[in-house]
Scaffold this motif. Sequence first.
Motif, PDB file in Angstrom:
ATOM      1  N   ARG A 217       0.800  -1.081  -0.085  1.00  0.00           N
ATOM      2  CA  ARG A 217       0.092  -0.099   0.038  1.00  0.00           C
ATOM      3  C   ARG A 217       0.825   1.212  -0.137  1.00  0.00           C
ATOM      4  NH1 ARG A 217      -4.781   1.749   4.175  1.00  0.00           N
ATOM      5  NH2 ARG A 217      -4.525   4.041   4.087  1.00  0.00           N
ATOM      6  N   LEU A 218       0.641   2.071  -0.926  1.00  0.00           N
ATOM      7  CA  LEU A 218       1.416   3.523  -1.001  1.00  0.00           C
ATOM      8  C   LEU A 218       0.374   4.433  -1.122  1.00  0.00           C
ATOM      9  CD1 LEU A 218       3.600   2.934  -4.129  1.00  0.00           C
ATOM     10  CD2 LEU A 218       4.182   2.453  -1.543  1.00  0.00           C
TER      11      LEU A 218
ATOM     12  N   HIS B 214       2.050   2.703  -9.590  1.00  0.00           N
ATOM     13  CA  HIS B 214       1.337   1.453  -9.704  1.00  0.00           C
ATOM     14  C   HIS B 214       2.406   0.157  -9.785  1.00  0.00           C
ATOM     15  CE1 HIS B 214      -2.545   3.400  -9.949  1.00  0.00           C
ATOM     16  NE2 HIS B 214      -1.997   4.013 -11.110  1.00  0.00           N
ATOM     17  N   ALA B 215       3.636   0.598 -10.557  1.00  0.00           N
ATOM     18  CA  ALA B 215       4.635  -0.548 -10.666  1.00  0.00           C
ATOM     19  C   ALA B 215       5.167  -0.558  -9.479  1.00  0.00           C
ATOM     20  CB  ALA B 215       5.431   0.088 -11.873  1.00  0.00           C
ATOM     21  N   GLU B 216       5.599   0.378  -8.724  1.00  0.00           N
ATOM     22  CA  GLU B 216       6.120   0.429  -7.354  1.00  0.00           C
ATOM     23  C   GLU B 216       5.357  -0.504  -6.388  1.00  0.00           C
ATOM     24  OE1 GLU B 216       8.952   0.812  -4.244  1.00  0.00           O
ATOM     25  OE2 GLU B 216       9.028   1.352  -6.473  1.00  0.00           O
ATOM     26  N   ALA B 217       4.109  -0.300  -6.442  1.00  0.00           N
ATOM     27  CA  ALA B 217       3.151  -1.096  -5.591  1.00  0.00           C
ATOM     28  C   ALA B 217       3.237  -2.343  -5.741  1.00  0.00           C
ATOM     29  CB  ALA B 217       1.818  -0.651  -5.481  1.00  0.00           C
ATOM     30  N   ARG B 218       3.427  -2.750  -7.239  1.00  0.00           N
ATOM     31  CA  ARG B 218       3.353  -4.182  -7.449  1.00  0.00           C
ATOM     32  C   ARG B 218       5.029  -4.801  -7.124  1.00  0.00           C
ATOM     33  NH1 ARG B 218       0.178  -2.329 -11.894  1.00  0.00           N
ATOM     34  NH2 ARG B 218       2.085  -1.701 -13.170  1.00  0.00           N
ATOM     35  N   ARG B 219       5.897  -4.071  -7.275  1.00  0.00           N
ATOM     36  CA  ARG B 219       7.198  -4.658  -6.767  1.00  0.00           C
ATOM     37  C   ARG B 219       7.216  -4.694  -5.450  1.00  0.00           C
ATOM     38  NH1 ARG B 219       9.090  -0.998 -10.821  1.00  0.00           N
ATOM     39  NH2 ARG B 219       9.064   0.834  -9.372  1.00  0.00           N
ATOM     40  N   ARG B 220       6.770  -3.819  -4.364  1.00  0.00           N
ATOM     41  CA  ARG B 220       6.716  -4.047  -3.095  1.00  0.00           C
ATOM     42  C   ARG B 220       5.830  -5.350  -2.677  1.00  0.00           C
ATOM     43  NH1 ARG B 220       6.712   1.692  -0.155  1.00  0.00           N
ATOM     44  NH2 ARG B 220       7.988   2.946  -1.341  1.00  0.00           N
ATOM     45  N   ALA B 221       4.671  -5.840  -3.459  1.00  0.00           N
ATOM     46  CA  ALA B 221       3.738  -6.809  -3.261  1.00  0.00           C
ATOM     47  C   ALA B 221       4.743  -8.003  -3.377  1.00  0.00           C
ATOM     48  CB  ALA B 221       2.788  -6.778  -3.960  1.00  0.00           C
TER      49      ALA B 221
ATOM     50  N   VAL C 239       7.104 -21.241  -8.507  1.00  0.00           N
ATOM     51  CA  VAL C 239       5.998 -22.023  -9.464  1.00  0.00           C
ATOM     52  C   VAL C 239       5.041 -21.235  -9.986  1.00  0.00           C
ATOM     53  CG1 VAL C 239       6.934 -24.164  -8.659  1.00  0.00           C
ATOM     54  CG2 VAL C 239       4.929 -23.322  -7.421  1.00  0.00           C
ATOM     55  N   GLU C 240       4.662 -20.273  -9.273  1.00  0.00           N
ATOM     56  CA  GLU C 240       3.427 -19.367  -9.613  1.00  0.00           C
ATOM     57  C   GLU C 240       3.504 -18.139  -8.922  1.00  0.00           C
ATOM     58  OE1 GLU C 240      -1.444 -19.471  -9.196  1.00  0.00           O
ATOM     59  OE2 GLU C 240      -0.388 -21.497  -9.452  1.00  0.00           O
ATOM     60  N   LEU C 241       2.991 -16.918  -9.750  1.00  0.00           N
ATOM     61  CA  LEU C 241       2.827 -15.713  -9.284  1.00  0.00           C
ATOM     62  C   LEU C 241       1.726 -15.100  -9.789  1.00  0.00           C
ATOM     63  CD1 LEU C 241       4.237 -13.506  -7.497  1.00  0.00           C
ATOM     64  CD2 LEU C 241       5.294 -12.618  -9.713  1.00  0.00           C
ATOM     65  N   ALA C 242       0.730 -14.953  -9.223  1.00  0.00           N
ATOM     66  CA  ALA C 242      -0.848 -14.521  -9.633  1.00  0.00           C
ATOM     67  C   ALA C 242      -0.799 -12.928  -9.272  1.00  0.00           C
ATOM     68  CB  ALA C 242      -1.729 -15.499  -9.252  1.00  0.00           C
ATOM     69  N   ASP C 243      -1.171 -12.146 -10.242  1.00  0.00           N
ATOM     70  CA  ASP C 243      -1.379 -10.591  -9.929  1.00  0.00           C
ATOM     71  C   ASP C 243      -2.902 -10.536  -9.421  1.00  0.00           C
ATOM     72  OD1 ASP C 243      -1.555  -8.104  -9.745  1.00  0.00           O
ATOM     73  OD2 ASP C 243      -1.152  -7.520 -11.855  1.00  0.00           O
ATOM     74  N   LEU C 244      -3.171  -9.992  -8.491  1.00  0.00           N
ATOM     75  CA  LEU C 244      -4.615  -9.877  -7.965  1.00  0.00           C
ATOM     76  C   LEU C 244      -4.990  -8.539  -8.200  1.00  0.00           C
ATOM     77  CD1 LEU C 244      -4.911 -11.794  -4.580  1.00  0.00           C
ATOM     78  CD2 LEU C 244      -5.179 -12.749  -7.058  1.00  0.00           C
ATOM     79  N   GLY C 245      -4.020  -7.547  -9.021  1.00  0.00           N
ATOM     80  CA  GLY C 245      -4.423  -6.287  -9.321  1.00  0.00           C
ATOM     81  C   GLY C 245      -3.493  -5.165  -8.527  1.00  0.00           C
ATOM     82  N   ALA C 246      -3.436  -4.109  -8.793  1.00  0.00           N
ATOM     83  CA  ALA C 246      -2.940  -2.839  -8.453  1.00  0.00           C
ATOM     84  C   ALA C 246      -3.534  -1.804  -8.969  1.00  0.00           C
ATOM     85  CB  ALA C 246      -1.314  -2.841  -8.841  1.00  0.00           C
TER      86      ALA C 246
END
Length: 229
Positions: A23-24, A140-147, A170-177
Amino acid sequence: MTQTPPPHGTPEHPRVAVRGDARLDIDPETARITITVTARGKDRRHTLDDLTRRNHHVLELARSYGQAVEKLETGAFSLTPELTPSGRSEKIRAHHGRVHITAVLNDFTALGEFTTRIADLEMTRVNGPWWGLRPDSPAHAEARRRAVHAAVQRAREYAAALDAHLVALVELADLGAENTAPPTPAAPRGRAAFGGAPAEPAPALDLEPQRQTVYAQVNARFIMSPPKL
């Protein structure tokens, strides 16, 4: 030859699944205001002329701010006859004209003055501002990197608790930013409506930008080394 761990968990290569959150809270990049220009009169042509003149005045004023107004768009236009109360003879009592304009500003120093000058124009209504971030904002990209980093750290902590270590992702699933600021706040700041031209210029509004919150969440699954139980 090194054996690749299977994507599913086994006693030799257990799987650990975690979620990473970030969260930013950052300053907004843009401010959007909506402008409604209106005209009313008994004569259709005169009403349309008044609406055209007022609309032109708003657009010219907005363009005079140059790069501070990064987007200027005209929305709906309407010119509607108002019938007399009886309505049977189709006699027209008045004509109502309306044009909706949206302006997006990136210079908050000019925002207060611009909003006040627009609100000073006759038969013109202003709503806003609504603060926001651009879709391609680096936030948005910074929040995804931190997640992602949070997910890796959490998985490492789970593995360490079992005296093990991570072997593979084995898996990385984006839930949205996304920016969670409401698109239409219940009480936007700087709301004004004026029906006539003022005697002298009104002072610029002092508008304080509303900080924006950006969230990101990911699900991650890792293979870890055999735990020591």
